[in-house]
Design a protein around this motif. Sequence first.
Motif, PDB file in Angstrom:
ATOM      1  N   ALA A 155      38.532   1.439  28.466  1.00  0.00           N
ATOM      2  CA  ALA A 155      38.422   0.730  27.189  1.00  0.00           C
ATOM      3  C   ALA A 155      38.987  -0.682  27.303  1.00  0.00           C
ATOM      4  O   ALA A 155      38.414  -1.645  26.754  1.00  0.00           O
ATOM      5  N   ASP A 156      40.099  -0.827  28.026  1.00  0.00           N
ATOM      6  CA  ASP A 156      40.675  -2.167  28.214  1.00  0.00           C
ATOM      7  C   ASP A 156      39.736  -3.060  29.006  1.00  0.00           C
ATOM      8  O   ASP A 156      39.597  -4.265  28.706  1.00  0.00           O
ATOM      9  N   LYS A 188      34.337  -8.128  26.925  1.00  0.00           N
ATOM     10  CA  LYS A 188      33.898  -8.728  25.661  1.00  0.00           C
ATOM     11  C   LYS A 188      34.583 -10.070  25.428  1.00  0.00           C
ATOM     12  O   LYS A 188      33.951 -11.049  25.001  1.00  0.00           O
ATOM     13  N   LYS A 189      35.893 -10.106  25.713  1.00  0.00           N
ATOM     14  CA  LYS A 189      36.616 -11.369  25.540  1.00  0.00           C
ATOM     15  C   LYS A 189      36.081 -12.450  26.471  1.00  0.00           C
ATOM     16  O   LYS A 189      35.932 -13.616  26.065  1.00  0.00           O
ATOM     17  N   GLU A 190      35.786 -12.083  27.714  1.00  0.00           N
ATOM     18  CA  GLU A 190      35.250 -13.065  28.652  1.00  0.00           C
ATOM     19  C   GLU A 190      33.894 -13.588  28.196  1.00  0.00           C
ATOM     20  O   GLU A 190      33.622 -14.794  28.286  1.00  0.00           O
ATOM     21  N   ARG A 191      33.026 -12.682  27.694  1.00  0.00           N
ATOM     22  CA  ARG A 191      31.721 -13.136  27.199  1.00  0.00           C
ATOM     23  C   ARG A 191      31.879 -14.050  25.990  1.00  0.00           C
ATOM     24  O   ARG A 191      31.164 -15.058  25.860  1.00  0.00           O
ATOM     25  N   GLU A 192      32.841 -13.722  25.113  1.00  0.00           N
ATOM     26  CA  GLU A 192      33.080 -14.574  23.961  1.00  0.00           C
ATOM     27  C   GLU A 192      33.584 -15.942  24.388  1.00  0.00           C
ATOM     28  O   GLU A 192      33.181 -16.977  23.834  1.00  0.00           O
ATOM     29  N   ILE A 193      34.476 -15.960  25.387  1.00  0.00           N
ATOM     30  CA  ILE A 193      34.970 -17.249  25.895  1.00  0.00           C
ATOM     31  C   ILE A 193      33.838 -18.062  26.506  1.00  0.00           C
ATOM     32  O   ILE A 193      33.749 -19.286  26.302  1.00  0.00           O
TER      33      ILE A 193
END
Length: 397
Positions: free
Chosen positions: A161-162, A168-173
């Motif tokens: 999950a982490d 997801k955070k990397e794609r958002e960045i």
Amino acid sequence: MGKNEFLTPKAIANRIKAKGLQKLRWYCQMCQKQCRDENGFKCHCMSESHQRQMQIFGENSDRIVDGFSEEFESQFLDHMKRSHRFSRIAATVVYNEYIADRHHVHMNSTKWLSLTEFVKYLGRIGKCKVDETPKGWFITYIDRDSETLFKDKMKNKRLRADMVEDEKKEREIMRQIERAEQLLPVVENGQVSEVEKTEDKEMVGGKVAFALGGGSSRVGSLGIGKEKGEGLKDVFEDVVEGEKEKKRAKHGDSSAVGKSALEELIKEDEKAKERLNRKDYWLCEGVIVKVMSKKLADKGYYKKKGTVKKVIDKYVGEIEMLDTKHVLRVDQAELETVIPQIGGLVRIVNGAYRGSKARLLSIDTDKFCAKVQIEKGLYEGRVLQAVDYEDICKIAQ
């Protein structure tokens, strides 16, 4: 008080002498009796009780030896579970701790003739992870309790999950970086982009000033003649040009701020990935490594290259030599990464972009680093300027 009572001086002296460990050669496992010297052991062997025990042993020796072996194995693993449950430790250290108890089952009464055979047996049946190193045999206890397995399962679930959350955070960045790049003003051929193009009208001193045409046009709304209209037009154009210069300077400052913020965002992303992916192990399947163990020089493997076919417990690899096709099991401390020629494919084996495939662009021999470009994945096309030799390795074609 009798001669052999509990509190007689002789009985106390015997208990003091028997308190520590004695020589294994004078121990009888069948009678569980430790003798202090050769004469005592000889007398014990001639006793009636020992003779009866030996008759019982002769009737079914295999079953008794198997029973002692099972008891020895069970007590040894219980000690491993209590004292070294999550550590990788030398087998001799565990054995010395186990035999510190004078009532333990001795190894000479089991089916194993040496500690090495017993350690290999534990690795073969899957109860311990076994590694052979230049410093001896190392073992790691494998905990198969239901509670431990459940905890490991939940831990792996949280880790997955982490990892999904990190992706997801990397794609958002990356999306934020792309949007920031699109919003930056583009300067081409010395002219500002469409955002900075001259508008048809500008606000000047609270009035609307229109761009005037040729010499025949007039400022009808003010009722001024041609000459005066042209003079007013020049004044308005000067004011408008001054406003444009101010606006361009303002946008130039904002673009510089935007670029610096973008660079800071990329640097923070790099640092986060470096902390997450920097490990003390780097072996992975499918890469070419060089054997640097001098102990294998006699067999002709020193400084020879091979392909990693399998990774065992993260630190040990099964290496298939390129020239002889022999398979060796070598610790990663005795291996070295291989750098291909310029343009060759490499795998990033450690650091922020661990696991990515890249192409070698150049090599800096003075700083022992290389410049690579990521081939596939989320960061396709990204160029990494200074990657250490230890963090990249040639891919087997």
